[in-house]
Write an enzyme that holds these catalytic residues in place. Structure first.
Site, PDB file in Angstrom:
ATOM      1  N   SER A 139       3.828  -0.880  -5.980  1.00 50.59           N
ATOM      2  CA  SER A 139       3.240  -2.271  -6.592  1.00 50.59           C
ATOM      3  C   SER A 139       3.358  -3.267  -6.009  1.00 50.59           C
ATOM      4  CB  SER A 139       4.064  -1.959  -7.965  1.00 50.59           C
ATOM      5  OG  SER A 139       3.358  -0.999  -8.845  1.00 50.59           O
ATOM      6  N   SER A 140       3.220  -3.419  -4.675  1.00 49.36           N
ATOM      7  CA  SER A 140       3.390  -4.559  -4.052  1.00 49.36           C
ATOM      8  C   SER A 140       2.417  -5.808  -4.928  1.00 49.36           C
ATOM      9  CB  SER A 140       3.014  -4.708  -2.490  1.00 49.36           C
ATOM     10  OG  SER A 140       1.844  -4.093  -2.440  1.00 49.36           O
ATOM     11  N   GLY A 165       2.359   2.468  -2.913  1.00 48.50           N
ATOM     12  CA  GLY A 165       2.501   2.794  -4.135  1.00 48.50           C
ATOM     13  C   GLY A 165       3.786   2.418  -4.979  1.00 48.50           C
ATOM     14  N   GLY A 197       0.803  -1.154   0.086  1.00 50.12           N
ATOM     15  CA  GLY A 197      -0.129  -0.089   0.088  1.00 50.12           C
ATOM     16  C   GLY A 197       0.880   1.223  -0.181  1.00 50.12           C
ATOM     17  N   TYR A 247      -9.182   5.958  -8.981  1.00 48.32           N
ATOM     18  CA  TYR A 247      -8.278   5.205 -10.098  1.00 48.32           C
ATOM     19  C   TYR A 247      -9.244   5.062 -11.330  1.00 48.32           C
ATOM     20  CZ  TYR A 247      -4.807   3.189 -12.878  1.00 48.32           C
ATOM     21  OH  TYR A 247      -3.752   2.852 -13.874  1.00 48.32           O
ATOM     22  N   ASP A 272       3.064  -1.299 -13.963  1.00 46.81           N
ATOM     23  CA  ASP A 272       3.597  -2.001 -12.725  1.00 46.81           C
ATOM     24  C   ASP A 272       4.115  -3.229 -12.989  1.00 46.81           C
ATOM     25  OD1 ASP A 272       2.584   0.475 -11.696  1.00 46.81           O
ATOM     26  OD2 ASP A 272       0.990  -0.557 -10.581  1.00 46.81           O
TER      27      ASP A 272
HETATM   28  C1  GLA Z   1      -1.041   2.444 -10.741  1.00 44.06           C
HETATM   29  C2  GLA Z   1      -1.518   1.520 -11.979  1.00 44.06           C
HETATM   30  C3  GLA Z   1      -0.547   1.840 -13.115  1.00 44.06           C
HETATM   31  C4  GLA Z   1      -0.522   3.476 -13.249  1.00 44.06           C
HETATM   32  C5  GLA Z   1      -0.103   3.972 -12.188  1.00 44.06           C
HETATM   33  C6  GLA Z   1      -0.127   5.729 -12.379  1.00 44.06           C
HETATM   34  O1  GLA Z   1       0.102   2.014 -10.157  1.00 44.06           O
HETATM   35  O2  GLA Z   1      -1.323   0.192 -11.555  1.00 44.06           O
HETATM   36  O3  GLA Z   1      -1.179   1.139 -14.223  1.00 44.06           O
HETATM   37  O4  GLA Z   1      -1.761   3.891 -14.092  1.00 44.06           O
HETATM   38  O5  GLA Z   1      -1.058   3.797 -11.061  1.00 44.06           O
HETATM   39  O6  GLA Z   1       0.889   5.952 -13.131  1.00 44.06           O
END
Ligand code: GLA
Length: 385
Positions: A125-126, A123, A121, A221, A171
């Protein structure tokens, strides 16, 4: 890394009484190019030295048995019963299994233990790291012969269907394709990519974690994606050849979006500007002009804050607090937004000073702890042992 691998192996053999294969799948940073991936734009991510680790072994039956070290929790399910679970964390694995099943790859059952030194959590990308770890490991232990490109699309679809976030491809791409010492310039339309050397030249990549869990992020998002789509559809009424915001100019927005809706206009305008900014930042990188990359990161933050509306007061606080410091070249919120980390390019000798300057102040003002750590650019998803 060695400690976590040793302990993972130990937990696995104690629980399942056999020896596993171990895989590592990293989190990612992104230098510039935020929210551009789902608009057919470019991104500039890299895999990092913080990762998810899984230990895995095939079973002879159709049971999936998972254990998450961080939560000290187990989860079991039969391959025939795969569905979203309210338990949360198993969904990333189940989503991958489901997507493999949908494509006619039916792995047998397996035992898996998951651990990580990647904060959840934040940011970084876990979730993509877990998905990539799972698909890579299953591909390997069941000899499915999937390409890395196929695997990242499976991982992305798992996020869509089992986590409900309509994420772009950045990610999963970064986690899978990362290379030590390089950022990757990915064209999210053609999926062509190039490795761009990231010469740190005495700088460190400092992450400042707000410790705000980005719970708003998944709903907002998806709203941002819809807002981009709306603006695009208005432009397409006059310019049908336009396929995505990637093809849109600010002039088109002035003509067809701004007069209709100011909010939709600012969302789209950010994306159009951000795609241009990334192209220029790539030239800066080749010229080793980190000052200029840093300035563009600050401009990105301002756009994410004021135009795209995905920042929060804690992220703004951290960027404001460092942006005029002589040791800081660039700073911005990173990832989807509404919490998580800022990414900062900092001259090495100032790193400790900045952390100690900020920690107490942030805690006092924001009533939250600050977690600060530097990251190195590392290889992508891989089998370790
Ligand atoms: C998250 C999403 C990605 C990307 C970013 C913003 O990490 O998983 O695909 O859109 O937000 O850049």
């Amino acid at each position: 890394m060695h400690l976590i691998v040793t302990s993972l192996r130990h937990v696995f053999s104690t629980k399942f009484d056999e020896q596993p294969t171990i895989f590592r799948s990293p989190g990612r940073i992104n230098i510039i190019g935020e929210h551009t991936d789902y608009n057919d734009g470019f991104v500039l991510p890299a895999a990092i030295d913080k990762a998810v680790y899984i230990a895995i072994a095939p079973r002879k039956d159709t049971i999936i048995s998972l254990f998450a070290v961080a939560y000290n929790k187990s989860f079991e399910i039969n391959l025939e019963d795969i569905a979203i679970t309210k338990r949360g964390w198993p969904n990333y694995i189940l989503g991958v299994v489901h997507e493999l099943q949908q494509r006619g790859h039916l792995p047998g059952g397996f035992n898996m233990v998951i651990d990580a030194d990647l904060p959840v959590g934040a940011g970084l990308s876990s979730s993509a790291a877990i998905e990539c770890a799972a698909v890579f490991a299953l591909n390997e232990i069941f000899s499915m012969q999937l390409s890395k490109m196929e695997m990242i699309h499976i991982a992305q679809k798992a996020e869509h269907t089992f986590a409900g976030v309509m994420c772009g491809i950045m990610d999963q791409f970064a986690s899978m394709f990362g290379r030590k010492g390089f950022v990757m310039k990915l064209d999210c339309r053609s999926m062509e990519y190039e490795y761009v050397p990231f010469d740190t030249m005495g700088m460190k990549i400092l992450m400042l974690n707000t410790n705000v869990k980005h719970t708003l992020a998944s709903t907002e998002y998806n709203v941002r994606r819809e807002e981009c789509q709306k603006g695009l559809s208005w432009v397409q009424e006059k310019y049908p050849e336009v396929k995505a915001l990637r093809d849109v100019t600010e002039q088109m927005l002035n003509e067809d979006v701004k007069p209709r809706d100011k909010v939709i206009d600012s969302r789209c305008r950010f994306i159009v500007q951000e795609i241009q900014r990334l192209q220029l930042a790539c030239i800066d990188l080749l010229n080793k002009d980190m000052e200029s990359v840093g300035k563009k990161m600050l401009a990105t933050h301002s756009g994410l804050q004021h135009l795209y509306g995905v920042s929060c007061k804690e992220l703004d606080y951290l960027v404001d607090a460092v942006k005029d410091h002589p040791g800081v070249l660039g700073a911005r919120m990173m990832g989807g937004g509404f919490g998580g980390c800022t990414i900062n390019l900092v001259k090495e000798k100032y790193v400790d000073e900045i952390i100690s300057l900020l920690e107490k102040k942030y805690e006092a003002d924001m009533k939250l702890p600050l977690t600060a750590f530097t990251v190195e650019i590392e290889n992508g998803t891989e089998k370790i042992q």
